[in-house]
Design a protein around this motif. Structure first.
Motif, PDB file in Angstrom:
ATOM      1  N   ASP A 176       7.402  -0.393  -4.123  1.00 57.81           N
ATOM      2  CA  ASP A 176       6.844  -1.744  -4.070  1.00 57.81           C
ATOM      3  C   ASP A 176       7.765  -2.684  -3.301  1.00 57.81           C
ATOM      4  O   ASP A 176       7.304  -3.479  -2.463  1.00 57.81           O
ATOM      5  N   LEU A 177       9.063  -2.588  -3.544  1.00 54.29           N
ATOM      6  CA  LEU A 177       9.996  -3.466  -2.840  1.00 54.29           C
ATOM      7  C   LEU A 177      10.146  -3.073  -1.381  1.00 54.29           C
ATOM      8  O   LEU A 177      10.229  -3.940  -0.502  1.00 54.29           O
ATOM      9  N   ALA A 178      10.180  -1.775  -1.105  1.00 46.81           N
ATOM     10  CA  ALA A 178      10.339  -1.316   0.281  1.00 46.81           C
ATOM     11  C   ALA A 178       9.174  -1.774   1.151  1.00 46.81           C
ATOM     12  O   ALA A 178       9.367  -2.251   2.283  1.00 46.81           O
ATOM     13  N   LEU A 179       7.968  -1.657   0.625  1.00 48.28           N
ATOM     14  CA  LEU A 179       6.803  -2.054   1.412  1.00 48.28           C
ATOM     15  C   LEU A 179       6.673  -3.568   1.491  1.00 48.28           C
ATOM     16  O   LEU A 179       6.245  -4.108   2.512  1.00 48.28           O
ATOM     17  N   ARG A 180       7.070  -4.235   0.442  1.00 48.35           N
ATOM     18  CA  ARG A 180       7.041  -5.700   0.479  1.00 48.35           C
ATOM     19  C   ARG A 180       8.003  -6.237   1.541  1.00 48.35           C
ATOM     20  O   ARG A 180       7.682  -7.176   2.263  1.00 48.35           O
ATOM     21  N   ARG A 181       9.193  -5.629   1.611  1.00 46.91           N
ATOM     22  CA  ARG A 181      10.145  -6.055   2.649  1.00 46.91           C
ATOM     23  C   ARG A 181       9.575  -5.796   4.040  1.00 46.91           C
ATOM     24  O   ARG A 181       9.690  -6.642   4.940  1.00 46.91           O
ATOM     25  N   ALA A 182       8.955  -4.639   4.225  1.00 53.26           N
ATOM     26  CA  ALA A 182       8.380  -4.322   5.533  1.00 53.26           C
ATOM     27  C   ALA A 182       7.260  -5.290   5.885  1.00 53.26           C
ATOM     28  O   ALA A 182       7.067  -5.632   7.058  1.00 53.26           O
ATOM     29  N   ALA A 192      -0.672  -0.550   5.037  1.00 56.82           N
ATOM     30  CA  ALA A 192      -1.675   0.012   4.122  1.00 56.82           C
ATOM     31  C   ALA A 192      -3.008  -0.649   4.474  1.00 56.82           C
ATOM     32  O   ALA A 192      -3.277  -1.767   4.025  1.00 56.82           O
ATOM     33  N   PRO A 193      -3.837   0.000   5.290  1.00 56.85           N
ATOM     34  CA  PRO A 193      -5.046  -0.640   5.819  1.00 56.85           C
ATOM     35  C   PRO A 193      -5.973  -1.238   4.764  1.00 56.85           C
ATOM     36  O   PRO A 193      -6.592  -2.281   5.008  1.00 56.85           O
ATOM     37  N   ASP A 194      -6.070  -0.588   3.591  1.00 58.25           N
ATOM     38  CA  ASP A 194      -6.928  -1.131   2.532  1.00 58.25           C
ATOM     39  C   ASP A 194      -6.112  -1.784   1.429  1.00 58.25           C
ATOM     40  O   ASP A 194      -6.639  -2.138   0.380  1.00 58.25           O
ATOM     41  N   GLY A 195      -4.825  -1.964   1.668  1.00 56.84           N
ATOM     42  CA  GLY A 195      -3.951  -2.572   0.675  1.00 56.84           C
ATOM     43  C   GLY A 195      -3.321  -1.588  -0.283  1.00 56.84           C
ATOM     44  O   GLY A 195      -2.349  -1.928  -0.973  1.00 56.84           O
ATOM     45  N   VAL A 196      -3.861  -0.366  -0.338  1.00 59.00           N
ATOM     46  CA  VAL A 196      -3.422   0.639  -1.308  1.00 59.00           C
ATOM     47  C   VAL A 196      -2.911   1.904  -0.638  1.00 59.00           C
ATOM     48  O   VAL A 196      -1.820   2.384  -0.934  1.00 59.00           O
ATOM     49  N   HIS A 197      -3.712   2.451   0.278  1.00 62.54           N
ATOM     50  CA  HIS A 197      -3.375   3.737   0.892  1.00 62.54           C
ATOM     51  C   HIS A 197      -2.516   3.516   2.141  1.00 62.54           C
ATOM     52  O   HIS A 197      -2.958   2.840   3.074  1.00 62.54           O
ATOM     53  N   LEU A 201       3.050   4.901   8.966  1.00 61.41           N
ATOM     54  CA  LEU A 201       4.288   4.131   8.844  1.00 61.41           C
ATOM     55  C   LEU A 201       4.610   3.858   7.379  1.00 61.41           C
ATOM     56  O   LEU A 201       5.757   3.975   6.943  1.00 61.41           O
ATOM     57  N   GLY A 202       3.592   3.460   6.616  1.00 69.42           N
ATOM     58  CA  GLY A 202       3.806   3.202   5.197  1.00 69.42           C
ATOM     59  C   GLY A 202       4.318   4.431   4.467  1.00 69.42           C
ATOM     60  O   GLY A 202       5.234   4.353   3.636  1.00 69.42           O
ATOM     61  N   HIS A 203       3.727   5.587   4.765  1.00 68.22           N
ATOM     62  CA  HIS A 203       4.194   6.832   4.148  1.00 68.22           C
ATOM     63  C   HIS A 203       5.636   7.122   4.528  1.00 68.22           C
ATOM     64  O   HIS A 203       6.429   7.581   3.702  1.00 68.22           O
ATOM     65  N   ARG A 204       5.992   6.874   5.791  1.00 68.93           N
ATOM     66  CA  ARG A 204       7.362   7.135   6.216  1.00 68.93           C
ATOM     67  C   ARG A 204       8.332   6.233   5.464  1.00 68.93           C
ATOM     68  O   ARG A 204       9.432   6.665   5.097  1.00 68.93           O
ATOM     69  N   LEU A 205       7.948   4.991   5.224  1.00 66.99           N
ATOM     70  CA  LEU A 205       8.815   4.076   4.486  1.00 66.99           C
ATOM     71  C   LEU A 205       9.020   4.544   3.050  1.00 66.99           C
ATOM     72  O   LEU A 205      10.122   4.430   2.500  1.00 66.99           O
ATOM     73  N   ILE A 206       7.969   5.071   2.430  1.00 67.21           N
ATOM     74  CA  ILE A 206       8.109   5.613   1.072  1.00 67.21           C
ATOM     75  C   ILE A 206       9.034   6.822   1.089  1.00 67.21           C
ATOM     76  O   ILE A 206       9.905   6.975   0.223  1.00 67.21           O
TER      77      ILE A 206
END
Length: 223
Positions: A176-182, A192-197, A201-206
């Motif tokens: 949650d924090l990593a994606l919020r910072r990004a 996350a195109p739908d806000g969730v999935h 890039l999002g997967h790589r950040l996780i």
């Protein structure tokens, strides 16, 4: 502690973990963060002498994510999908569907019941397997005004995840924090195109957040 070649890493959760894996192929990892973690560990293992205990051999990785799962769904399949496979490291990513179903299906998942269920899973895994535990926090990057309301449910649920992790000695990956910072530098829909999935890039950040928390010896991620 670090990941070694003789570890078996098992990831379990919802569609974010599933990420399109082929359920008819036991070695399928999907195309999300689990795949990215596996690729990094494989690249590290084949790079030559380094921190892996047996250079050239990467740890075994199993993906047991399943689309649509809530925490109760994990509990119903935990014995066959986790315990029976004898992993040494278990990563759990769950929670967003427990929130989402409240808003799109009027199917509540009371936070106290959610926390008790997650606590049972983590505690039982420690007692049965002695496995190292990792918990990834749920996250949301709202792309519609309606999704802003979801935080009323998700924030206390995230706190519950953190408590269950703490009480069971699990490492925590703050997705949650990593994606919020990004999202401070990019549009939410880019992550996350739908806000969730997550997007790729999002997967790589996780994956990067997991590697940083769980295996600090991993080289800095490639950009």
């Amino acid at each position: 502690m670090h990941i070694n070649a003789d570890d078996t890493l098992l990831f379990i959760g919802d569609s974010i973990t599933d990420a399109g894996r082929d359920r008819t192929v036991a070695t399928s990892l999907g195309d999300g963060y689990v795949h990215e973690i596996a690729r990094t560990l494989r690249d590290r293992a084949t790079a030559g002498p380094g921190p892996v205990s047996a250079p050239g051999r990467a740890p075994r990785i199993i993906n047991k994510g399943l689309n649509g799962n809530r925490v109760y769904d994990l509990e119903s399949r935990w014995t066959t999908d986790v315990t029976a496979l004898r992993p040494t490291v278990v990563t759990v990513k769950i929670g967003i569907n427990d929130t989402w179903r409240r808003y799109d299906s009027q199917l509540p998942s009371p936070v106290d019941e959610f926390e008790a269920c997650l606590d049972r899973l983590l505690k039982g895994t420690t007692e049965t397997l002695g496995a190292r535990l990792v918990v990834i926090t749920p996250f949301l990057l709202p792309v519609t005004p309606e999704q802003e309301d979801w935080f009323d449910d998700l924030l206390p649920r995230t706190d519950a995840v953190l408590r269950a992790a703490r009480d069971n000695g699990a490492q925590v990956v703050r997705a949650d924090l990593a994606l919020r910072r990004a999202a401070q530098e990019r549009e939410a829909a880019e992550l996350a195109p739908d806000g969730v999935h997550p997007s790729p890039l999002g997967h790589r950040l996780i994956a990067d957040a997991w590697l940083t928390e769980v295996d600090a010896r991993t080289p800095a991620p490639r950009r």
